[in-house]
Design a protein around this motif. Sequence first.
Motif, PDB file in Angstrom:
ATOM      1  N   ARG A  52       0.826  -1.218   0.000  1.00  0.00           N
ATOM      2  CA  ARG A  52       0.000   0.000   0.000  1.00  0.00           C
ATOM      3  C   ARG A  52       0.859   1.268   0.000  1.00  0.00           C
ATOM      4  NH1 ARG A  52      -4.313  -1.337   4.680  1.00  0.00           N
ATOM      5  NH2 ARG A  52      -5.350   0.531   3.858  1.00  0.00           N
ATOM      6  N   ARG A  53       2.173   1.073  -0.154  1.00  0.00           N
ATOM      7  CA  ARG A  53       3.130   2.174  -0.259  1.00  0.00           C
ATOM      8  C   ARG A  53       3.150   3.053   1.002  1.00  0.00           C
ATOM      9  NH1 ARG A  53       2.225   5.774  -4.857  1.00  0.00           N
ATOM     10  NH2 ARG A  53       0.028   5.522  -4.324  1.00  0.00           N
ATOM     11  N   LEU A  54       3.005   2.398   2.150  1.00  0.00           N
ATOM     12  CA  LEU A  54       3.081   3.107   3.423  1.00  0.00           C
ATOM     13  C   LEU A  54       4.419   2.882   4.116  1.00  0.00           C
ATOM     14  CD1 LEU A  54      -0.519   2.410   4.774  1.00  0.00           C
ATOM     15  CD2 LEU A  54       0.295   4.383   3.486  1.00  0.00           C
ATOM     16  N   VAL A  55       5.148   1.847   3.686  1.00  0.00           N
ATOM     17  CA  VAL A  55       6.521   1.637   4.151  1.00  0.00           C
ATOM     18  C   VAL A  55       7.393   1.305   2.943  1.00  0.00           C
ATOM     19  CG1 VAL A  55       5.736   0.783   6.409  1.00  0.00           C
ATOM     20  CG2 VAL A  55       6.303  -0.841   4.590  1.00  0.00           C
ATOM     21  N   ARG A  56       8.685   1.567   3.090  1.00  0.00           N
ATOM     22  CA  ARG A  56       9.676   1.202   2.079  1.00  0.00           C
ATOM     23  C   ARG A  56      10.692   0.262   2.721  1.00  0.00           C
ATOM     24  NH1 ARG A  56       9.780   6.732   2.002  1.00  0.00           N
ATOM     25  NH2 ARG A  56      11.928   6.706   2.799  1.00  0.00           N
ATOM     26  N   THR A  57      11.430  -0.449   1.878  1.00  0.00           N
ATOM     27  CA  THR A  57      12.458  -1.347   2.411  1.00  0.00           C
ATOM     28  C   THR A  57      13.842  -0.844   2.011  1.00  0.00           C
ATOM     29  OG1 THR A  57      12.310  -2.759   0.458  1.00  0.00           O
ATOM     30  CG2 THR A  57      10.961  -3.359   2.361  1.00  0.00           C
ATOM     31  N   PRO A  62      19.716  -8.073   7.822  1.00  0.00           N
ATOM     32  CA  PRO A  62      18.358  -8.338   7.336  1.00  0.00           C
ATOM     33  C   PRO A  62      17.688  -7.061   6.793  1.00  0.00           C
ATOM     34  CG  PRO A  62      18.341  -8.176   9.705  1.00  0.00           C
ATOM     35  CD  PRO A  62      19.786  -8.079   9.306  1.00  0.00           C
ATOM     36  N   THR A  63      16.571  -7.250   6.085  1.00  0.00           N
ATOM     37  CA  THR A  63      15.837  -6.122   5.497  1.00  0.00           C
ATOM     38  C   THR A  63      15.355  -5.192   6.588  1.00  0.00           C
ATOM     39  OG1 THR A  63      15.112  -7.498   3.651  1.00  0.00           O
ATOM     40  CG2 THR A  63      13.872  -5.477   4.066  1.00  0.00           C
ATOM     41  N   ARG A  64      15.516  -3.909   6.324  1.00  0.00           N
ATOM     42  CA  ARG A  64      15.020  -2.905   7.265  1.00  0.00           C
ATOM     43  C   ARG A  64      13.880  -2.138   6.602  1.00  0.00           C
ATOM     44  NH1 ARG A  64      18.823  -1.918  11.338  1.00  0.00           N
ATOM     45  NH2 ARG A  64      18.270   0.282  11.564  1.00  0.00           N
ATOM     46  N   TYR A  65      12.904  -1.767   7.424  1.00  0.00           N
ATOM     47  CA  TYR A  65      11.692  -1.112   6.925  1.00  0.00           C
ATOM     48  C   TYR A  65      11.657   0.342   7.401  1.00  0.00           C
ATOM     49  CZ  TYR A  65      10.235  -5.861   5.891  1.00  0.00           C
ATOM     50  OH  TYR A  65      10.177  -7.148   5.404  1.00  0.00           O
ATOM     51  N   VAL A  66      11.176   1.232   6.506  1.00  0.00           N
ATOM     52  CA  VAL A  66      11.120   2.665   6.795  1.00  0.00           C
ATOM     53  C   VAL A  66       9.711   3.174   6.474  1.00  0.00           C
ATOM     54  CG1 VAL A  66      12.098   4.926   6.259  1.00  0.00           C
ATOM     55  CG2 VAL A  66      13.551   2.889   6.196  1.00  0.00           C
ATOM     56  N   PRO A  67       9.094   3.985   7.347  1.00  0.00           N
ATOM     57  CA  PRO A  67       7.746   4.491   7.049  1.00  0.00           C
ATOM     58  C   PRO A  67       7.801   5.688   6.100  1.00  0.00           C
ATOM     59  CG  PRO A  67       8.474   5.373   9.139  1.00  0.00           C
ATOM     60  CD  PRO A  67       9.579   4.451   8.665  1.00  0.00           C
ATOM     61  N   VAL A  68       6.777   5.856   5.272  1.00  0.00           N
ATOM     62  CA  VAL A  68       6.632   7.118   4.548  1.00  0.00           C
ATOM     63  C   VAL A  68       6.166   8.157   5.558  1.00  0.00           C
ATOM     64  CG1 VAL A  68       6.099   5.938   2.384  1.00  0.00           C
ATOM     65  CG2 VAL A  68       4.235   6.692   3.880  1.00  0.00           C
ATOM     66  N   ASP A  69       6.310   9.426   5.231  1.00  0.00           N
ATOM     67  CA  ASP A  69       5.920  10.468   6.179  1.00  0.00           C
ATOM     68  C   ASP A  69       4.399  10.474   6.343  1.00  0.00           C
ATOM     69  OD1 ASP A  69       4.750  12.827   4.332  1.00  0.00           O
ATOM     70  OD2 ASP A  69       6.433  11.829   3.322  1.00  0.00           O
ATOM     71  N   PRO A  70       3.902  10.874   7.527  1.00  0.00           N
ATOM     72  CA  PRO A  70       2.461  10.821   7.819  1.00  0.00           C
ATOM     73  C   PRO A  70       1.569  11.525   6.796  1.00  0.00           C
ATOM     74  CG  PRO A  70       3.669  11.121   9.848  1.00  0.00           C
ATOM     75  CD  PRO A  70       4.678  11.230   8.743  1.00  0.00           C
ATOM     76  N   PRO A  71       1.913  12.764   6.331  1.00  0.00           N
ATOM     77  CA  PRO A  71       1.012  13.380   5.334  1.00  0.00           C
ATOM     78  C   PRO A  71       0.845  12.529   4.083  1.00  0.00           C
ATOM     79  CG  PRO A  71       2.477  15.030   6.248  1.00  0.00           C
ATOM     80  CD  PRO A  71       2.978  13.708   6.737  1.00  0.00           C
ATOM     81  N   THR A  72       1.951  11.920   3.617  1.00  0.00           N
ATOM     82  CA  THR A  72       1.863  11.065   2.435  1.00  0.00           C
ATOM     83  C   THR A  72       1.030   9.820   2.727  1.00  0.00           C
ATOM     84  OG1 THR A  72       4.016  11.824   1.639  1.00  0.00           O
ATOM     85  CG2 THR A  72       3.197   9.738   0.755  1.00  0.00           C
ATOM     86  N   ALA A  73       1.243   9.233   3.912  1.00  0.00           N
ATOM     87  CA  ALA A  73       0.482   8.037   4.285  1.00  0.00           C
ATOM     88  C   ALA A  73      -1.013   8.331   4.334  1.00  0.00           C
ATOM     89  CB  ALA A  73       0.969   7.519   5.637  1.00  0.00           C
ATOM     90  N   VAL A  74      -1.368   9.472   4.935  1.00  0.00           N
ATOM     91  CA  VAL A  74      -2.783   9.834   5.040  1.00  0.00           C
ATOM     92  C   VAL A  74      -3.392  10.038   3.659  1.00  0.00           C
ATOM     93  CG1 VAL A  74      -4.385  11.622   5.824  1.00  0.00           C
ATOM     94  CG2 VAL A  74      -2.601  10.775   7.370  1.00  0.00           C
TER      95      VAL A  74
END
Length: 262
Positions: A52-57, A62-74
């Motif tokens: 859903r494009r709310l996190v990136r890798t 091991p793989t690390r996960y990064v969140p998109v910024d809140p305005p983009t997520a909303v």
Amino acid sequence: MTELGELGLSSYEEKVYRTLLVTGAATATALSDASEVPKGRIYDVLNGLEARRLVRTHSTQPTRYVPVDPPTAVERLLAERAAELSEEWSRYLDVADTVRSNLLPTPPADGNLWLGSLGSDEMQTAMQQHVRTATTTLHAAVGPPYEQASWETLRTEFDAFFDGAHADLDVSLLLSDRVLDVLPEEFPNLIGSQSPTVELRAHPEIPVSFDVVDQSVASVDIPHPQSAADRFGIVAVQEQAIVDEFERQFQQLWTAATPLTE
């Protein structure tokens, strides 16, 4: 339900996303510990958020996960909900079209015949529409097939009849004695409580059910060929000479009938 839940995140997805906003880039194992999402579910949750494009890798081991910024997520969640609502609205429109076609009886090209059995949804709708065309008077003679039906069945069409009648309408309702036997004792009181002015009379025998609206349109029940307790449909007549004859026949029956209401 939380605000993010209303925008479409599950409780596990929300926990992981909020945890990532605090921790920054993190592994699945670390996120499971920090968010208290079970290890058996953490990868499914992260894969769903990534889809859903709310996190990136990050391509690390091991793989690390990064969140998109809140305005983009909303904004992305809001776009998802808008698409879902649009699809749901389209589905409701399709359902409404289906309901209309199922409830409304379909007349042939000349528009004079309504097919439907006694008490059916189609005939209740047709009855309401027919009565709504009346502006001043409605004269109705009620005989077969109502004589063989139960009150529960008759009630549906009587209710539809009066749902379509406006308060200024003068209704003359003529019942055969056999129809009167089917009706409950409180029927005259039920009729008296209706908004239009209703005069009620009984006649020993009415060969066929029919009505005359404003002395300009008549409708006649077509008996069912295999059931005395049902109808095949109703035919509407607008030829004035025929309507006048139905009105004359009604007046003859009416004059010979017994008043049931003051």
